[in-house]
Write a protein that holds these residues in place. Structure first.
Motif, PDB file in Angstrom:
ATOM      1  N   GLY B 340     -87.454  -0.717 -25.311  1.00  0.00           N
ATOM      2  CA  GLY B 340     -85.879  -0.117 -25.490  1.00  0.00           C
ATOM      3  C   GLY B 340     -84.904  -1.077 -25.146  1.00  0.00           C
ATOM      4  O   GLY B 340     -84.608  -1.631 -24.178  1.00  0.00           O
ATOM      5  N   SER B 472     -92.109   5.631 -26.702  1.00  0.00           N
ATOM      6  CA  SER B 472     -90.648   5.623 -27.531  1.00  0.00           C
ATOM      7  C   SER B 472     -89.927   6.849 -27.064  1.00  0.00           C
ATOM      8  O   SER B 472     -88.776   6.708 -26.838  1.00  0.00           O
ATOM      9  CB  SER B 472     -91.178   5.687 -28.925  1.00  0.00           C
ATOM     10  OG  SER B 472     -91.744   4.474 -29.324  1.00  0.00           O
ATOM     11  N   LEU B 475     -88.330   6.547 -23.851  1.00  0.00           N
ATOM     12  CA  LEU B 475     -87.235   5.525 -23.857  1.00  0.00           C
ATOM     13  C   LEU B 475     -86.002   6.375 -24.709  1.00  0.00           C
ATOM     14  O   LEU B 475     -84.900   5.891 -24.078  1.00  0.00           O
ATOM     15  CB  LEU B 475     -87.565   4.167 -24.789  1.00  0.00           C
ATOM     16  CG  LEU B 475     -88.325   3.128 -23.780  1.00  0.00           C
ATOM     17  CD1 LEU B 475     -88.992   2.260 -24.669  1.00  0.00           C
ATOM     18  CD2 LEU B 475     -87.590   2.573 -22.791  1.00  0.00           C
ATOM     19  N   LYS B 476     -86.264   6.937 -25.585  1.00  0.00           N
ATOM     20  CA  LYS B 476     -85.370   7.751 -26.045  1.00  0.00           C
ATOM     21  C   LYS B 476     -84.581   8.667 -25.187  1.00  0.00           C
ATOM     22  O   LYS B 476     -83.520   8.629 -25.109  1.00  0.00           O
ATOM     23  CB  LYS B 476     -85.792   8.792 -27.263  1.00  0.00           C
ATOM     24  CG  LYS B 476     -84.684   9.156 -28.307  1.00  0.00           C
ATOM     25  CD  LYS B 476     -85.536   9.750 -29.599  1.00  0.00           C
ATOM     26  CE  LYS B 476     -84.538  10.387 -30.330  1.00  0.00           C
ATOM     27  NZ  LYS B 476     -85.112  11.578 -31.044  1.00  0.00           N
ATOM     28  N   ALA B 480     -82.247   4.823 -24.743  1.00  0.00           N
ATOM     29  CA  ALA B 480     -81.951   3.454 -25.603  1.00  0.00           C
ATOM     30  C   ALA B 480     -81.322   3.636 -26.860  1.00  0.00           C
ATOM     31  O   ALA B 480     -81.344   4.473 -27.387  1.00  0.00           O
ATOM     32  CB  ALA B 480     -83.574   3.023 -25.424  1.00  0.00           C
ATOM     33  N   ILE B 483     -85.132   1.147 -30.177  1.00  0.00           N
ATOM     34  CA  ILE B 483     -86.602   1.038 -29.517  1.00  0.00           C
ATOM     35  C   ILE B 483     -87.642   0.191 -30.600  1.00  0.00           C
ATOM     36  O   ILE B 483     -87.545   0.804 -31.853  1.00  0.00           O
ATOM     37  CB  ILE B 483     -87.134   2.683 -29.322  1.00  0.00           C
ATOM     38  CG1 ILE B 483     -86.113   3.069 -28.481  1.00  0.00           C
ATOM     39  CG2 ILE B 483     -88.532   2.633 -28.933  1.00  0.00           C
ATOM     40  CD1 ILE B 483     -86.322   4.722 -28.515  1.00  0.00           C
TER      41      ILE B 483
END
Lengths: 248, 571
Positions: B340, B472, B475-476, B480, B483
């Motif tokens: 990210g 992912s 990270l979202k 971030a 990504i």
């Protein structure tokens, strides 16, 4: 020394002129072995040579162990395209990357001293890794020669004499295996050039690159610190780098 | 004619974690142990100049010299195996302490599910859940039976940690508290809690505080200097055999350590090991060391190589699935990860420690329902902060140029603005993944190299896709801006570093027909020969393997003592 350089340089120019005038140029024909003797290296003029040298501090480390002057200049030009000087900071040239590469090729890395180099040699799948006979120092020298040949073939000039865009295109053709060679893998050579450039930018200055830790400073890397216990729990902190020399 | 030395009680081959633990436990109880180590001796003082990425991380200072010994690799039997001429996918340790010197220090326990993987999978999902050519099997030991040995290893090494909310039952807490939490670890914790997962700090062999272990060995706390993996620790804060078990063995006066000693054969007669034959690398002399008990404690490939070259045990035959030596080679699926990029935040990515990180086990083992999934097992997801050194780490968003002006600009910008979530995907064994001897390529003494036949399977590809998506999502949740998920596993590539978690080849089990050693790591076919290490894993779990290697070594040490006293098969 200067006189000697000049006389060689003089010879070079006339030789190059001869090649141009007589129309001898190497075409795209792939033959076994590297075509070397017909294509001159460009040594450049005296002023140009001075400009590329790091004259700020005289460093006795900045002499050549393996490459010729001409090979060195080509290396310097190519690595500068991989990591050019710009508003963010110095490029490969100012950071001494070509000296770093020369010194590494002269030592155990150049000789693949700790790699398995026993025969038989077979072509394999890419995922099986390098399977060639040549050592890194040989690959590098042949690669530089092939790059010089390719430059002459495309532009009728040596690699250090063409424009930056033209240099970029040549490097790109090597990276993407668009150059047809019978000697080495063009992308293999390019990858070696690129990885050694990064090493020269960011290894401890003791190896000859990353001069004055400017490579580290540019990316806020603090180099060799004893520890980060005090800052590990905190927000981002910019620190002045330190090197292994500080440990002596 | 080899020079024959006086007999010893026990000879061990390779002095890393396995060898060090066996040596300390047996010498404490009065046995005489000879330790043969191919590489050189090592000390903490050797690491004064260790903060050198080029020398240690890029040029592999502490690793085995491949010019003398390597292995060959092919993806399947139709392809010609070729030597691994240079390092890539994994790194072979050499020298006193072995891979226990250059590790990161992440010290997990496998899940109860791992030890009974076949029966539990079939019980819950039916027989069809296990593909016909997937050769998973129960380990012949349960988590609860192995638990005391995990505890013993953790106390010896001083593991710093907090309880895994989804792990097996513990008899005691970790001997030292968890490591410090950096801002990015706190972000991971918050994000995973928001997603209803169960984060905890990675159990770490980098000490969070000063610690004295039950053997009386005192070590100092970690300084978060960011030079762990591929490096030795100049503080002795990272548990390694050289600063923990080897000094204990030395102190007894019963440990005879011989470095520069390259073992070529286990000698045997009438079904019993009689000793080992080795070459003194300083003189070239061949030496025979007789012993009552022989213990192979080198890295996975060398354990297998020594057995096969000594003609001990039944070599595995992939055509029939019979035989055991070389069977069930497995690895780790680490590629299903995500990075990210954070526009407005910068992190101290240059700082850290090898085992500094936070992790969730919500998608590990059978902690989640696999009914509608086309794979079994899983792996942990983690955010680690091991120290991003500058030659190896130049993160740029996918599709960016890898050199030139734009590369420079982006790599300088993103270096401290990138966080990655990684995965430690479990690796299942298959009938056609195995180790044997190469018919062509030889080591420096003319002995055949080990040949690896291995590739990723559909199971691994599905797992990687699944974990990359989960990474992912985290990270979202962490905020971030951009990504990159690494969903495509591709073929196994020996040139790209992935993990030094190679397992199998001399696997343990309850049945001599399908396993090479029992749960004391004792060879079924030769009761005075023990083979200790990750070679014993019938599959590789969704964790770093050292904790389990350590636990099995403590159990093996107990078994060797029993054997020394009473003889016979222990299980």
């Amino acid at each position: 020394m200067a006189d000697e350089n000049q006389s060689k340089h003089g010879e070079d120019v006339s030789r190059r002129k001869f090649l141009k005038n007589s129309g001898i140029a190497v075409g795209g024909l792939a033959v076994g072995g590297v075509i070397g003797s017909m294509i001159p290296w460009d040594v450049g003029d005296k002023e140009e040579q001075k400009a590329t040298k790091n004259v700020k501090n005289k460093s006795y480390n900045q002499a050549l162990m393996y490459l010729s002057q001409a090979e060195f200049k080509t290396t310097e030009a190519a690595t500068e395209r991989i990591f050019p000087k710009d508003e963010h900071g110095p490029g490969a040239g100012d950071l001494g990357v070509a000296y770093y590469i020369d010194h590494q090729l002269a030592g155990s890395y150049g000789f693949n001293a700790r790699d398995y180099m026993e025969p038989p040699f077979f072509h394999g799948e890419k995922v099986q890794g390098y399977q060639g006979r040549l050592k890194r120092r040989e690959i590098f020298r042949v690669g530089l020669r092939e790059m010089q040949n390719y430059s002459h073939q495309k532009h009728k000039k040596g690699f250090t004499e063409i424009t930056e865009d033209q240099q970029d295109n040549i490097l790109k053709d090597f990276q993407e295996d668009k150059v047809k060679l019978s000697t080495i893998s063009p992308s293999g050579f390019f990858n070696l050039l690129r990885s050694m450039t990064l090493e020269g930018l960011y290894s401890d200055p003791l190896y000859g690159g990353n001069i004055d830790m400017e490579g580290w400073r540019m990316r806020n890397y603090p180099g060799d610190q004893m520890g980060y216990t005090d800052i590990i729990e905190g927000d981002f902190k910019k620190m002045e780098p330190s090197s292994l020399r500080d440990h002596m | 004619m080899a020079k024959k030395l006086p007999k010893t009680d026990v000879v061990i081959v390779g002095v890393g974690w396995g060898g060090g633990i066996i040596a300390s436990e047996l010498t404490k109880k009065g046995l005489n142990v000879v330790g043969l180590e191919k590489g050189e001796e090592r000390h903490t003082e050797d690491y004064y100049m260790v903060h050198d990425e080029l020398r240690y991380a890029i040029r592999y200072e502490l690793m085995q010299d491949l010019s003398k010994d390597t292995l060959t690799f092919r993806r399947n039997e139709k392809i010609r195996a070729l030597p691994m001429r240079q390092y890539g996918s994994f790194l072979l340790g050499e020298g006193l302490g072995g891979a226990g010197v250059h590790w990161n220090g992440m010290t997990f326990r496998f899940l109860p599910y791992d030890f009974e993987i076949r029966s539990r999978t079939i019980e819950k999902y039916g027989k069809n859940k296990v593909p016909a050519d997937m050769t998973i099997q129960d380990w012949g030991i349960t988590y609860d039976e192995l638990e005391p040995y995990y505890d013993q290893f953790e106390k010896m090494a001083g593991i710093s940690g907090e309880e895994n909310p989804l792990g097996g039952k513990r008899s005691d807490k970790y001997p030292t508290g968890p490591m410090k939490q950096s801002p990015q670890l706190k972000m991971f914790k918050k994000a995973t809690e928001n997603l209803k997962y169960h984060p905890y700090m990675i159990p770490s062999a980098n000490l969070s505080e000063n610690y004295t272990n039950p053997d009386g060995i005192a070590r100092a706390a970690c300084q978060y200097c960011a030079f762990c993996e591929r490096f030795g620790c100049e503080y002795g804060a990272k548990a390694d055999p050289v600063v923990t078990v080897i000094p204990v063995a030395n102190k007894t006066g019963k440990f005879d350590l011989r470095t520069h000693s390259w073992v070529r054969r286990v000698l045997h007669k009438d079904g019993k090991a009689t000793g080992v034959l080795y070459t003194d690398l300083t003189t070239g002399e061949e030496i025979e060391q007789p012993a009552d008990v022989v213990v192979l404690t080198s890295y996975v490939f060398n354990n297998v190589k020594t057995l096969l070259n000594s003609k001990i045990g039944r070599p595995y035959d992939p055509a029939t699935g019979t035989g055991v030596i070389g069977k069930n080679y497995a690895y780790q699926v680490v590629k299903g990860a995500a990075s990210g990029y954070f526009k407005d935040k910068q992190f101290n990515n240059f700082a850290g420690a090898g085992a500094l990180g936070m992790v969730i086990d919500d998608f590990n083992g059978d902690n989640f329902d696999h009914t509608d999934l086309d794979f079994i097992h899983g792996g942990y997801l983690s955010l680690t902060q091991t120290g991003k050194r500058p030659i190896a780490n130049n993160p740029i968003p996918k599709g960016s140029p890898t050199w030139g002006k734009e590369f420079k600009e982006k790599s300088l910008n993103y270096i401290n603005r990138t966080l990655s979530i990684g995965v430690q995907g479990a690796s299942m064994p298959y009938k056609h993944h195995y180790l044997d001897l190469d018919p062509v390529y030889k080591d420096t003494f003319g002995d055949p190299l080990v040949r690896m036949t291995f590739d990723f399977e559909d199971q691994d590809r599905s797992l990687a896709k699944f974990t990359a998506q989960k990474c992912s999502e985290i990270l979202k949740e962490m905020g971030a801006d951009k990504i990159d998920a690494m969903e495509e596993l591709g073929p196994y590539d020996i040139t790209v570093y992935q993990s030094t978690h190679n397992t199998g080849g001399v696997i343990m089990g309850a049945d001599p027909e399908t396993s090479a050693v029992n749960n004391y790591s004792q060879m079924w076919d030769m009761d005075n020969l023990f083979v200790v290490g990750a070679t014993a894993f019938p599959h590789n779990g969704g964790y770093n393997p050292t904790g389990t290697v350590g636990a099995l070594a403590y159990r093996a040490a107990e078994g060797i003592m029993k054997y020394h006293k009473n003889g016979g098969m222990l299980a």
